[in-house]
Design a protein around this motif. Structure first.
Motif, PDB file in Angstrom:
ATOM      1  N   VAL A   1      88.575   7.981  42.491  1.00 38.53           N
ATOM      2  CA  VAL A   1      87.226   8.247  43.563  1.00 38.53           C
ATOM      3  C   VAL A   1      86.857   6.779  43.888  1.00 38.53           C
ATOM      4  CG1 VAL A   1      85.297   9.068  43.636  1.00 38.53           C
ATOM      5  CG2 VAL A   1      86.737  10.521  42.316  1.00 38.53           C
ATOM      6  N   PRO A   2      86.996   6.495  45.297  1.00 38.90           N
ATOM      7  CA  PRO A   2      86.472   5.207  45.520  1.00 38.90           C
ATOM      8  C   PRO A   2      85.223   5.041  45.308  1.00 38.90           C
ATOM      9  CG  PRO A   2      87.080   6.626  47.485  1.00 38.90           C
ATOM     10  CD  PRO A   2      87.538   7.277  46.170  1.00 38.90           C
ATOM     11  N   LYS A   3      84.505   3.880  44.972  1.00 39.59           N
ATOM     12  CA  LYS A   3      82.999   3.790  44.904  1.00 39.59           C
ATOM     13  C   LYS A   3      82.420   3.061  45.769  1.00 39.59           C
ATOM     14  CE  LYS A   3      82.741   4.908  39.923  1.00 39.59           C
ATOM     15  NZ  LYS A   3      82.123   4.559  38.856  1.00 39.59           N
ATOM     16  N   PRO A   4      81.490   2.903  46.472  1.00 44.11           N
ATOM     17  CA  PRO A   4      80.820   2.107  47.456  1.00 44.11           C
ATOM     18  C   PRO A   4      80.621   0.493  46.613  1.00 44.11           C
ATOM     19  CG  PRO A   4      78.966   3.560  46.445  1.00 44.11           C
ATOM     20  CD  PRO A   4      80.557   4.064  45.613  1.00 44.11           C
ATOM     21  N   PRO A   5      80.609  -0.433  47.426  1.00 43.37           N
ATOM     22  CA  PRO A   5      80.480  -1.582  47.032  1.00 43.37           C
ATOM     23  C   PRO A   5      79.305  -1.962  45.912  1.00 43.37           C
ATOM     24  CG  PRO A   5      79.929  -1.759  48.948  1.00 43.37           C
ATOM     25  CD  PRO A   5      80.454  -0.395  49.062  1.00 43.37           C
ATOM     26  N   LYS A   6      79.210  -2.570  44.890  1.00 43.50           N
ATOM     27  CA  LYS A   6      78.447  -2.714  43.902  1.00 43.50           C
ATOM     28  C   LYS A   6      77.406  -3.752  44.341  1.00 43.50           C
ATOM     29  CE  LYS A   6      80.179  -0.792  39.891  1.00 43.50           C
ATOM     30  NZ  LYS A   6      79.740   0.120  39.182  1.00 43.50           N
TER      31      LYS A   6
ATOM     32  N   ILE B   1      64.446   3.369  52.502  1.00 42.29           N
ATOM     33  CA  ILE B   1      64.418   4.188  51.108  1.00 42.29           C
ATOM     34  C   ILE B   1      65.588   5.086  51.111  1.00 42.29           C
ATOM     35  CG2 ILE B   1      63.258   5.417  49.575  1.00 42.29           C
ATOM     36  CD1 ILE B   1      60.631   4.229  50.851  1.00 42.29           C
ATOM     37  N   THR B   2      66.526   5.086  50.486  1.00 42.83           N
ATOM     38  CA  THR B   2      67.785   6.212  50.443  1.00 42.83           C
ATOM     39  C   THR B   2      67.547   6.722  49.286  1.00 42.83           C
ATOM     40  OG1 THR B   2      69.110   4.659  49.006  1.00 42.83           O
ATOM     41  CG2 THR B   2      69.366   4.452  51.512  1.00 42.83           C
ATOM     42  N   GLY B   3      66.817   6.510  48.084  1.00 47.80           N
ATOM     43  CA  GLY B   3      66.928   7.095  46.869  1.00 47.80           C
ATOM     44  C   GLY B   3      68.089   6.814  46.185  1.00 47.80           C
TER      45      GLY B   3
ATOM     46  N   GLU C   1      74.840   7.376  42.656  1.00 44.14           N
ATOM     47  CA  GLU C   1      76.064   7.544  43.617  1.00 44.14           C
ATOM     48  C   GLU C   1      75.456   8.622  44.765  1.00 44.14           C
ATOM     49  OE1 GLU C   1      79.141   6.214  43.827  1.00 44.14           O
ATOM     50  OE2 GLU C   1      78.366   4.977  42.072  1.00 44.14           O
ATOM     51  N   GLY C   2      74.340   8.527  45.025  1.00 42.04           N
ATOM     52  CA  GLY C   2      73.648   9.361  46.071  1.00 42.04           C
ATOM     53  C   GLY C   2      74.579   9.609  47.328  1.00 42.04           C
ATOM     54  N   VAL C   3      74.496  10.567  48.072  1.00 41.65           N
ATOM     55  CA  VAL C   3      75.126  10.684  49.107  1.00 41.65           C
ATOM     56  C   VAL C   3      74.613   9.977  50.360  1.00 41.65           C
ATOM     57  CG1 VAL C   3      75.747  12.563  51.032  1.00 41.65           C
ATOM     58  CG2 VAL C   3      76.065  13.114  48.742  1.00 41.65           C
TER      59      VAL C   3
ATOM     60  N   PHE D   1      74.472   5.208  53.795  1.00 46.30           N
ATOM     61  CA  PHE D   1      73.819   4.208  54.481  1.00 46.30           C
ATOM     62  C   PHE D   1      74.456   3.012  54.317  1.00 46.30           C
ATOM     63  CE2 PHE D   1      70.912   0.480  53.564  1.00 46.30           C
ATOM     64  CZ  PHE D   1      70.162   0.413  54.738  1.00 46.30           C
ATOM     65  N   LEU D   2      75.297   2.625  53.168  1.00 52.28           N
ATOM     66  CA  LEU D   2      75.849   1.675  52.952  1.00 52.28           C
ATOM     67  C   LEU D   2      77.215   1.207  53.948  1.00 52.28           C
ATOM     68  CD1 LEU D   2      75.718   1.004  49.187  1.00 52.28           C
ATOM     69  CD2 LEU D   2      74.675  -0.348  50.992  1.00 52.28           C
ATOM     70  N   ARG D   3      77.826   2.404  54.171  1.00 57.27           N
ATOM     71  CA  ARG D   3      78.964   2.669  55.052  1.00 57.27           C
ATOM     72  C   ARG D   3      78.458   2.368  56.452  1.00 57.27           C
ATOM     73  NH1 ARG D   3      81.283   8.066  52.366  1.00 57.27           N
ATOM     74  NH2 ARG D   3      82.495   6.824  50.642  1.00 57.27           N
TER      75      ARG D   3
END
Length: 175
Positions: free
Chosen positions: A61-66, A123-125, A131-133, A138-140
């Motif tokens: 599962v690809p993860k968003p950048p740390k 504020i994204t939470g 790993e919130g949607v 938002f990062l993408r």
């Protein structure tokens, strides 16, 4: 707690419930095989399946950048963190769906940029396990061309502003 016998009505109700329960663990006829596999360190059978658990396909599962991309001006980031540069606005994505957040966020950033804002708080939470949607989307979104026209950089917020559940977004000068 006293141990009393069930009334006939309670016994019938319990029997109806017990018929709907699916037992966990290996079936009675598989217990010997299960114990032998555990003792020898071999893969054990999954419950209700005929294949060892070790052969189950693993899908990465690809993860968003740390670590987010650094803001264009590190001095401004430090000033915001220290409270020397005021946040021009804040936008809370809590309560938004992916679709409504995707529509509302660019409008907010365009409006703030037109007002001459240089830094806003989004504020994204955190979501479950960080790993919130909304956080991931938002990062993408920040990597898309539409965002690059508005955003010069971003960084994770200071704990007093929401920590890993919020982001400082540095806006380009309107031109």
């Amino acid at each position: 707690m006293s141990h009393r016998r069930l009334t006939p009505d309670e016994a019938r109700a319990w029997a109806r419930v017990a018929r709907t329960v699916k037992p966990i663990g290996p079936k009675t006829e598989e217990i010997e095989t299960f114990i032998d596999a555990l003792e020898h360190g071999e893969p054990v059978l999954r419950h209700g399946k005929g294949k060892p658990a070790a052969t189950a396909p693993q899908v990465p599962v690809p993860k968003p950048p740390k670590t987010p991309a650094p803001p264009q001006n590190r001095a401004n980031e430090k000033r915001v963190r220290r409270g020397k540069l005021e946040l021009a606005g804040r936008f809370d994505l809590h309560g938004h769906t992916q679709i409504s957040a995707d529509a509302a966020l660019p409008d907010f950033l365009k409006r703030k940029q037109a007002e001459g804002a240089r830094c806003v708080l989004i504020i994204t939470g955190k979501g479950k396990g960080g790993e919130g949607v909304l956080r991931r989307n938002f990062l993408r979104w920040l990597e898309m061309p539409a965002a690059r026209a508005l955003v010069s950089g971003y960084s994770e917020a200071h704990p007093r502003h929401g920590g890993s559940g919020a982001w400082y977004v540095f806006l380009r000068a309107s031109g």
